[in-house]
Write a protein that holds these residues in place. Structure first.
Motif, PDB file in Angstrom:
ATOM      1  N   SER A 231      -2.323   4.928   4.647  1.00  7.21           N
ATOM      2  CA  SER A 231      -3.070   5.162   3.413  1.00  7.21           C
ATOM      3  C   SER A 231      -2.097   5.673   2.367  1.00  7.21           C
ATOM      4  O   SER A 231      -0.956   6.017   2.688  1.00  7.21           O
ATOM      5  CB  SER A 231      -4.208   6.171   3.629  1.00  7.21           C
ATOM      6  OG  SER A 231      -3.677   7.434   4.017  1.00  7.21           O
ATOM      7  N   PHE A 232      -2.549   5.742   1.118  1.00  7.17           N
ATOM      8  CA  PHE A 232      -1.709   6.285   0.058  1.00  7.17           C
ATOM      9  C   PHE A 232      -2.588   6.785  -1.071  1.00  7.17           C
ATOM     10  O   PHE A 232      -3.776   6.428  -1.171  1.00  7.17           O
ATOM     11  CB  PHE A 232      -0.705   5.236  -0.451  1.00  7.17           C
ATOM     12  CG  PHE A 232      -1.317   3.963  -0.986  1.00  7.17           C
ATOM     13  CD1 PHE A 232      -1.638   3.824  -2.328  1.00  7.17           C
ATOM     14  CD2 PHE A 232      -1.552   2.893  -0.140  1.00  7.17           C
ATOM     15  CE1 PHE A 232      -2.188   2.658  -2.823  1.00  7.17           C
ATOM     16  CE2 PHE A 232      -2.100   1.706  -0.621  1.00  7.17           C
ATOM     17  CZ  PHE A 232      -2.423   1.589  -1.965  1.00  7.17           C
ATOM     18  N   VAL A 233      -2.021   7.629  -1.922  1.00  9.28           N
ATOM     19  CA  VAL A 233      -2.758   8.154  -3.072  1.00  9.28           C
ATOM     20  C   VAL A 233      -3.200   6.994  -3.954  1.00  9.28           C
ATOM     21  O   VAL A 233      -2.426   6.062  -4.192  1.00  9.28           O
ATOM     22  CB  VAL A 233      -1.878   9.140  -3.870  1.00  9.28           C
ATOM     23  CG1 VAL A 233      -2.565   9.551  -5.175  1.00  9.28           C
ATOM     24  CG2 VAL A 233      -1.580  10.373  -3.029  1.00  9.28           C
ATOM     25  N   THR A 234      -4.414   7.025  -4.435  1.00  9.93           N
ATOM     26  CA  THR A 234      -5.039   5.970  -5.262  1.00  9.93           C
ATOM     27  C   THR A 234      -5.273   4.684  -4.474  1.00  9.93           C
ATOM     28  O   THR A 234      -5.489   3.630  -5.074  1.00  9.93           O
ATOM     29  CB  THR A 234      -4.234   5.642  -6.543  1.00  9.93           C
ATOM     30  OG1 THR A 234      -3.015   4.952  -6.203  1.00  9.93           O
ATOM     31  CG2 THR A 234      -3.914   6.884  -7.354  1.00  9.93           C
ATOM     32  N   ASP A 235      -5.261   4.741  -3.129  1.00 15.43           N
ATOM     33  CA  ASP A 235      -5.339   3.498  -2.364  1.00 15.43           C
ATOM     34  C   ASP A 235      -6.613   2.696  -2.640  1.00 15.43           C
ATOM     35  O   ASP A 235      -6.559   1.476  -2.839  1.00 15.43           O
ATOM     36  CB  ASP A 235      -5.154   3.748  -0.868  1.00 15.43           C
ATOM     37  CG  ASP A 235      -6.064   4.828  -0.292  1.00 15.43           C
ATOM     38  OD1 ASP A 235      -6.955   5.334  -1.017  1.00 15.43           O
ATOM     39  OD2 ASP A 235      -5.882   5.178   0.897  1.00 15.43           O
ATOM     40  N   GLU A 236      -7.766   3.361  -2.679  1.00 16.69           N
ATOM     41  CA  GLU A 236      -9.009   2.609  -2.869  1.00 16.69           C
ATOM     42  C   GLU A 236      -9.066   1.950  -4.244  1.00 16.69           C
ATOM     43  O   GLU A 236      -9.403   0.761  -4.357  1.00 16.69           O
ATOM     44  CB  GLU A 236     -10.222   3.517  -2.647  1.00 16.69           C
ATOM     45  CG  GLU A 236     -10.383   3.969  -1.204  1.00 16.69           C
ATOM     46  CD  GLU A 236     -11.695   4.695  -0.973  1.00 16.69           C
ATOM     47  OE1 GLU A 236     -12.454   4.915  -1.948  1.00 16.69           O
ATOM     48  OE2 GLU A 236     -11.976   5.048   0.187  1.00 16.69           O
ATOM     49  N   THR A 237      -8.745   2.719  -5.279  1.00 21.79           N
ATOM     50  CA  THR A 237      -8.819   2.133  -6.620  1.00 21.79           C
ATOM     51  C   THR A 237      -7.728   1.098  -6.831  1.00 21.79           C
ATOM     52  O   THR A 237      -7.940   0.081  -7.499  1.00 21.79           O
ATOM     53  CB  THR A 237      -8.721   3.228  -7.701  1.00 21.79           C
ATOM     54  OG1 THR A 237      -7.614   4.102  -7.400  1.00 21.79           O
ATOM     55  CG2 THR A 237      -9.981   4.046  -7.765  1.00 21.79           C
ATOM     56  N   MET A 238      -6.540   1.317  -6.266  1.00 17.61           N
ATOM     57  CA  MET A 238      -5.455   0.348  -6.397  1.00 17.61           C
ATOM     58  C   MET A 238      -5.799  -0.950  -5.674  1.00 17.61           C
ATOM     59  O   MET A 238      -5.652  -2.057  -6.224  1.00 17.61           O
ATOM     60  CB  MET A 238      -4.156   0.934  -5.851  1.00 17.61           C
ATOM     61  CG  MET A 238      -2.949  -0.006  -5.914  1.00 17.61           C
ATOM     62  SD  MET A 238      -2.394  -0.398  -7.588  1.00 17.61           S
ATOM     63  CE  MET A 238      -1.446   1.082  -7.993  1.00 17.61           C
ATOM     64  N   MET A 239      -6.284  -0.841  -4.436  1.00 18.29           N
ATOM     65  CA  MET A 239      -6.594  -2.053  -3.683  1.00 18.29           C
ATOM     66  C   MET A 239      -7.792  -2.804  -4.248  1.00 18.29           C
ATOM     67  O   MET A 239      -7.877  -4.029  -4.138  1.00 18.29           O
ATOM     68  CB  MET A 239      -6.798  -1.716  -2.211  1.00 18.29           C
ATOM     69  CG  MET A 239      -5.488  -1.491  -1.476  1.00 18.29           C
ATOM     70  SD  MET A 239      -5.654  -1.442   0.321  1.00 18.29           S
ATOM     71  CE  MET A 239      -6.377   0.173   0.517  1.00 18.29           C
ATOM     72  N   LEU A 240      -8.702  -2.079  -4.867  1.00 20.15           N
ATOM     73  CA  LEU A 240      -9.808  -2.767  -5.551  1.00 20.15           C
ATOM     74  C   LEU A 240      -9.252  -3.620  -6.684  1.00 20.15           C
ATOM     75  O   LEU A 240      -9.705  -4.752  -6.907  1.00 20.15           O
ATOM     76  CB  LEU A 240     -10.815  -1.747  -6.085  1.00 20.15           C
ATOM     77  CG  LEU A 240     -12.033  -2.320  -6.799  1.00 20.15           C
ATOM     78  CD1 LEU A 240     -12.841  -3.226  -5.879  1.00 20.15           C
ATOM     79  CD2 LEU A 240     -12.919  -1.186  -7.341  1.00 20.15           C
ATOM     80  N   GLY A 241      -8.267  -3.083  -7.405  1.00 20.51           N
ATOM     81  CA  GLY A 241      -7.607  -3.873  -8.437  1.00 20.51           C
ATOM     82  C   GLY A 241      -6.912  -5.090  -7.854  1.00 20.51           C
ATOM     83  O   GLY A 241      -7.014  -6.201  -8.392  1.00 20.51           O
ATOM     84  N   TRP A 242      -6.183  -4.911  -6.729  1.00 13.59           N
ATOM     85  CA  TRP A 242      -5.545  -6.056  -6.069  1.00 13.59           C
ATOM     86  C   TRP A 242      -6.586  -7.106  -5.692  1.00 13.59           C
ATOM     87  O   TRP A 242      -6.350  -8.306  -5.827  1.00 13.59           O
ATOM     88  CB  TRP A 242      -4.828  -5.607  -4.800  1.00 13.59           C
ATOM     89  CG  TRP A 242      -3.697  -4.653  -4.988  1.00 13.59           C
ATOM     90  CD1 TRP A 242      -3.097  -4.271  -6.149  1.00 13.59           C
ATOM     91  CD2 TRP A 242      -3.023  -3.954  -3.932  1.00 13.59           C
ATOM     92  NE1 TRP A 242      -2.096  -3.374  -5.892  1.00 13.59           N
ATOM     93  CE2 TRP A 242      -2.012  -3.160  -4.552  1.00 13.59           C
ATOM     94  CE3 TRP A 242      -3.160  -3.912  -2.548  1.00 13.59           C
ATOM     95  CZ2 TRP A 242      -1.155  -2.338  -3.805  1.00 13.59           C
ATOM     96  CZ3 TRP A 242      -2.317  -3.103  -1.803  1.00 13.59           C
ATOM     97  CH2 TRP A 242      -1.325  -2.325  -2.430  1.00 13.59           C
ATOM     98  N   ASN A 243      -7.717  -6.646  -5.171  1.00 12.67           N
ATOM     99  CA  ASN A 243      -8.775  -7.548  -4.735  1.00 12.67           C
ATOM    100  C   ASN A 243      -9.314  -8.383  -5.892  1.00 12.67           C
ATOM    101  O   ASN A 243      -9.513  -9.592  -5.773  1.00 12.67           O
ATOM    102  CB  ASN A 243      -9.891  -6.714  -4.101  1.00 12.67           C
ATOM    103  CG  ASN A 243     -11.086  -7.532  -3.670  1.00 12.67           C
ATOM    104  OD1 ASN A 243     -12.073  -7.626  -4.407  1.00 12.67           O
ATOM    105  ND2 ASN A 243     -11.015  -8.107  -2.476  1.00 12.67           N
ATOM    106  N   ARG A 244      -9.506  -7.741  -7.015  1.00 13.58           N
ATOM    107  CA  ARG A 244     -10.082  -8.426  -8.169  1.00 13.58           C
ATOM    108  C   ARG A 244      -9.065  -9.314  -8.879  1.00 13.58           C
ATOM    109  O   ARG A 244      -9.428 -10.386  -9.371  1.00 13.58           O
ATOM    110  CB  ARG A 244     -10.628  -7.388  -9.153  1.00 13.58           C
ATOM    111  CG  ARG A 244     -11.867  -6.660  -8.641  1.00 13.58           C
ATOM    112  CD  ARG A 244     -12.197  -5.457  -9.506  1.00 13.58           C
ATOM    113  NE  ARG A 244     -13.498  -4.885  -9.183  1.00 13.58           N
ATOM    114  CZ  ARG A 244     -13.953  -3.745  -9.690  1.00 13.58           C
ATOM    115  NH1 ARG A 244     -13.179  -3.028 -10.528  1.00 13.58           N
ATOM    116  NH2 ARG A 244     -15.157  -3.299  -9.362  1.00 13.58           N
ATOM    117  N   LEU A 245      -7.833  -8.879  -8.933  1.00 13.04           N
ATOM    118  CA  LEU A 245      -6.827  -9.588  -9.724  1.00 13.04           C
ATOM    119  C   LEU A 245      -6.063 -10.645  -8.929  1.00 13.04           C
ATOM    120  O   LEU A 245      -5.672 -11.679  -9.485  1.00 13.04           O
ATOM    121  CB  LEU A 245      -5.824  -8.587 -10.308  1.00 13.04           C
ATOM    122  CG  LEU A 245      -6.377  -7.539 -11.285  1.00 13.04           C
ATOM    123  CD1 LEU A 245      -5.285  -6.539 -11.638  1.00 13.04           C
ATOM    124  CD2 LEU A 245      -6.935  -8.184 -12.534  1.00 13.04           C
TER     125      LEU A 245
END
Length: 455
Positions: A231-245
């Motif tokens: 895991s990493f800091v900001t993981d959920e919000t960062m990976m949501l961005g990866w998922n969408r983009l």
């Protein structure tokens, strides 16, 4: 949360730093020695922490003499440096001048390298054979990269073929050339570091920005992020961005947890980006620069460009001056960041052991302000104010997709603890306008933060 600003106004710091006072008496070594003129504070290291400390010492008490010893006459900022890789910025955009600190605040600069110090005589020696006396010493040594942590990797390899670029400079420029010139359909592998390390969201932002760049300039490329962590800091919000983009498919446990708050799309055809966690064998073992391969616990990956962010420890000057312990980091008194190993020395920034505080530019900035106030009060024989620290790390999942982590820290049972509530990240259900605003905040922060530290 989106209304939280990274800039702390001078007025707020001047007033908040005069809050609740400690009743503890000063240790004998902290009492100001007899002097005929103003106290002389010497700062080793002119990065974010050192520059901020110099500026705020002069703001709090213009009569102080403040000298910064720094080897380079121009500061090259690490924050925002990944944007050189995707052509959002140029190398020269990272350069920061010390002119304002000299002309506006009267900070003195010695461009030299510290080689030793005498804690009894309170003098610092430099490579240029200068000996500079001080009443109090602040050391802001930053980090050094442990290139030898992986078989086959070294500083020479990093300088010539498999760059890190985590400390910006020639390796950053080399990595930019490699990435922008990578063959069509090539593979870029980024090896993330173990904890603790400078800029927790940084490796994941770097991977995202290059994925965005490749989608436009090299659409058949692959981006593989290998990681010793799960895991990493900001993981959920960062990976949501990866998922969408980028059509990134989240690991099943993340998707299940996050789907209660926001829609998660699992794409039938995954995009060019992948993340190999520690539990899936993502820990780096070996680099072969000639074959351009990286060996992890799971596999050997053939790559066209490899970017290694190795483990880190306190900058070499901290080791030289005897400020670091066996962990490789510098133990400090949490209230004043005074070294617990050397008298009359404060250690701030990435090199310090600061418990829950991340190793970030914002942390170094707030630590510097707290230490500046503590030194002012101690030299005057007054109690040190109860400290308060803040940190905000902005990051980008894409040029217009901004996110952040924001925290407040106080002393709890003698340790630095995060005391804000659960809402420390960009909400998963943030609107498109809020996400875009987060990216604008990141760009504005780069400017205003630099001004706060150096202007």
């Amino acid at each position: 949360m989106m209304e939280m600003t990274a800039d702390l106004s001078r007025r707020r710091w001047l007033t908040s730093s005069l809050g609740l006072l400690s009743a503890a008496s000063l240790p004998a070594w902290a009492q100001a020695p007899a002097r005929t003129g103003p106290a002389h504070i010497v700062i080793v290291g002119g990065g974010v922490g050192g520059a901020t400390a110099a500026k705020y010492l002069k703001l709090f008490d213009p009569t102080l003499r403040v000298t910064v010893i720094e080897k380079s006459p121009v500061y090259v900022r690490p924050y925002g440096s990944s944007e050189v890789l995707n052509q959002h910025a140029r190398m020269e955009d990272l350069n920061v001048s010390y002119d304002a600190l000299r002309s506006r605040y009267g900070v003195e600069f010695v461009f030299d390298t510290v080689t030793d110090f005498d804690p009894q005589a309170r003098t610092v020696s430099t490579a240029g054979r200068q000996k500079i006396g001080y009443d109090r010493l602040i050391v802001a040594p930053g980090i050094q990269l442990m290139y030898g942590a992986y078989a086959g990797y070294s500083e020479q390899v990093a300088n010539t073929s498999v760059p890190s670029g985590w400390i910006p400079g020639a390796q950053t420029a080399l990595l930019a050339r490699q990435l922008q010139g990578m063959r069509e359909g090539g593979t870029f592998v980024l090896a993330a570091p173990p904890n603790p390390y400078r800029c927790p969201p940084g490796p994941y932002e770097r991977a995202a920005l290059m994925t965005e760049w490749f989608m436009k300039h090299n659409p058949r490329a692959k981006v593989i992020l290998v990681d010793p962590k799960d895991s990493f800091v900001t993981d959920e919000t960062m990976m949501l961005g990866w998922n969408r983009l980028y059509n990134f498919n989240l690991p099943e446990d993340y998707a299940k947890r996050m789907s209660a708050q926001v829609e998660i799309k699992q794409h039938a055809t995954p995009g060019m980006m992948s993340w190999v966690r520690g539990k899936d064998g993502g820990r780096t073992l070996k680099i072969d620069a000639k074959k351009m391969t990286i060996e992890t616990e799971a596999e050997v990956i053939k790559a066209d460009v490899i970017n290694v962010v190795p483990p880190m420890k306190a900058g070499q000057i901290a080791i030289t001056l005897g400020l670091a312990d066996s962990s490789g980091w510098c133990p400090v008194d949490r209230r004043t960041f005074a070294s617990t190993l050397q008298a009359n020395v404060h250690v701030i920034g990435d090199a310090s052991i600061a418990d829950a505080m991340p190793k970030s530019g914002f942390s170094a900035n707030t630590q510097a302000k707290v230490v500046a106030r503590a030194i002012i009060e101690e030299l005057a024989g007054r109690p040190v104010p109860e400290p308060l620290w803040e940190n905000t790390c902005y990051a980008l999942a894409g040029k217009d997709y901004g996110l952040f982590v924001a925290d407040v820290f106080r002393l709890v049972d003698g340790k630095i603890a995060r005391t804000n509530g659960k809402e420390r990240y960009l909400p998963l259900n943030a609107t498109p306008a809020q996400i875009k605003l987060g990216a604008r905040y990141q760009q504005a922060w780069l400017r205003t933060f630099t001004q706060d530290c150096f202007s």
